[in-house]
Design a protein around this motif. Structure first.
Motif, PDB file in Angstrom:
ATOM      1  N   TYR A 102      10.928  -9.721   6.155  1.00  0.00           N
ATOM      2  CA  TYR A 102      11.542  -8.422   6.447  1.00  0.00           C
ATOM      3  C   TYR A 102      12.076  -7.769   5.170  1.00  0.00           C
ATOM      4  CZ  TYR A 102      11.574 -10.324  11.188  1.00  0.00           C
ATOM      5  OH  TYR A 102      11.209 -10.886  12.383  1.00  0.00           O
ATOM      6  N   GLY A 103      11.822  -6.485   5.025  1.00  0.00           N
ATOM      7  CA  GLY A 103      12.455  -5.689   3.987  1.00  0.00           C
ATOM      8  C   GLY A 103      13.429  -4.731   4.646  1.00  0.00           C
ATOM      9  N   ILE A 104      14.694  -4.834   4.291  1.00  0.00           N
ATOM     10  CA  ILE A 104      15.719  -3.960   4.867  1.00  0.00           C
ATOM     11  C   ILE A 104      16.143  -2.977   3.788  1.00  0.00           C
ATOM     12  CG2 ILE A 104      17.995  -3.848   5.953  1.00  0.00           C
ATOM     13  CD1 ILE A 104      17.525  -6.735   6.897  1.00  0.00           C
ATOM     14  N   ILE A 105      15.859  -1.707   4.018  1.00  0.00           N
ATOM     15  CA  ILE A 105      16.139  -0.703   2.991  1.00  0.00           C
ATOM     16  C   ILE A 105      17.021   0.408   3.545  1.00  0.00           C
ATOM     17  CG2 ILE A 105      14.002  -1.179   1.722  1.00  0.00           C
ATOM     18  CD1 ILE A 105      12.881   1.449   2.896  1.00  0.00           C
ATOM     19  N   GLY A 106      17.872   0.927   2.664  1.00  0.00           N
ATOM     20  CA  GLY A 106      18.612   2.146   2.944  1.00  0.00           C
ATOM     21  C   GLY A 106      18.002   3.271   2.135  1.00  0.00           C
ATOM     22  N   ILE A 107      18.445   4.477   2.401  1.00  0.00           N
ATOM     23  CA  ILE A 107      17.890   5.648   1.719  1.00  0.00           C
ATOM     24  C   ILE A 107      18.982   6.700   1.600  1.00  0.00           C
ATOM     25  CG2 ILE A 107      17.055   6.828   3.793  1.00  0.00           C
ATOM     26  CD1 ILE A 107      15.150   6.510   0.454  1.00  0.00           C
ATOM     27  N   SER A 108      18.895   7.548   0.584  1.00  0.00           N
ATOM     28  CA  SER A 108      19.897   8.597   0.407  1.00  0.00           C
ATOM     29  C   SER A 108      19.609   9.828   1.247  1.00  0.00           C
ATOM     30  CB  SER A 108      19.992   8.996  -1.070  1.00  0.00           C
ATOM     31  OG  SER A 108      20.523   7.940  -1.826  1.00  0.00           O
ATOM     32  N   ALA A 109      18.319  10.136   1.439  1.00  0.00           N
ATOM     33  CA  ALA A 109      17.969  11.370   2.141  1.00  0.00           C
ATOM     34  C   ALA A 109      16.579  11.251   2.743  1.00  0.00           C
ATOM     35  CB  ALA A 109      18.020  12.560   1.176  1.00  0.00           C
TER      36      ALA A 109
END
Length: 254
Positions: free
Chosen positions: A167-174
């Motif tokens: 699993y790759g768990i990513i956040g993002i700014s926009a």
């Protein structure tokens, strides 16, 4: 309340939240969306706030809100998103966790799990998870950003590319509301996130509702590249159409 008073309060709300939708403002001030649009247009023309399709923000497209402020923004939503993501991660899994205040909440939500192997370019994530003796926490090499503990650079990308995880768990700014582009502020951070997407069997995107319609100048990729989107509110109609077309699962985290 008078128009000027409302506009002053709109400025405060936008600065406090970073981004706010027209619907939220209309409900808060008990006026029509058309009235809020006029207020936003006036304030944007004065260069007080930044106008977006469906909302307004105060931040630049080149500089993110500072880390301490981001920690507090949409915190309840981030905790709900983190709880839902943690439910989908089985014990014994391997995962990447990237930079971001939402992914840090995911790390906290994973502390009840067993035997996880986590590779991260986020010093704060490593600090949260290190207390678990049965976890194998691997910190990527690279340059540490002083403002938020993120680790970036060519060495970080090379390190991430050595692994293939569950699993790759990513956040993002926009997230661009029109075409689903995933956007961020730092080119080097984006390079690492792209490597995480490429080397994960399944990609989870953690994004609270305020990320839709925000502006950032560096394109990471597209929302259609993730397998599952976790958010505290329904995405805009255009994004929902993209998710459906590309079989991206959406999880409403309430």
């Amino acid at each position: 309340m008078g128009q000027m008073t409302r506009q002053d309060q709109i400025i405060k709300v936008v600065r406090d939240k970073g981004y706010v939708s027209i619907e939220e403002l209309a409900a808060q001030f008990n006026v029509t969306p058309q009235t809020i649009r006029r207020d936003i247009n006036t304030l944007a023309d004065q260069n007080v706030i930044r106008r977006h399709h469906g909302g307004a923000s105060c931040e630049s497209s080149t500089t993110n809100v500072d880390y301490n402020t981001r920690q507090a923004l949409q915190l309840d939503a981030k905790k709900q998103i983190a709880k839902h993501i943690a439910k989908e991660i089985p014990n014994g899994a391997s995962l990447f966790i990237n930079i971001g205040t939402t992914t840090e909440e995911v790390a906290r939500a994973l502390l009840q799990h067993q035997n996880l192997k986590i590779i991260t370019n986020n010093i704060n994530v490593a600090s949260i998870l290190r207390i678990k003796e049965d976890f194998n926490v691997i910190v990527a090499g690279g340059t540490v950003r002083s403002r938020d503990g993120g680790i970036i650079g060519e060495a970080t990308v090379d390190f991430i590319n050595q692994f293939r995880v569950d699993y790759g768990i990513i956040g993002i700014s926009a997230i661009d509301q029109e075409d689903g582009s995933l956007l961020d502020y730092d080119y080097q951070e984006v390079r690492v996130a792209q490597s995480i997407i490429s080397n994960s069997r399944e990609v989870f995107l953690a994004a609270d509702h305020a990320k839709f319609g925000r502006s950032a100048m560096v394109r990471l990729g597209n929302i259609t590249q993730v397998d599952r989107l976790f958010s505290d509110a329904q995405p805009p109609k255009s994004i929902r159409a993209l998710l459906k077309e590309h079989s991206v699962k959406f999880e409403l985290c309430e």
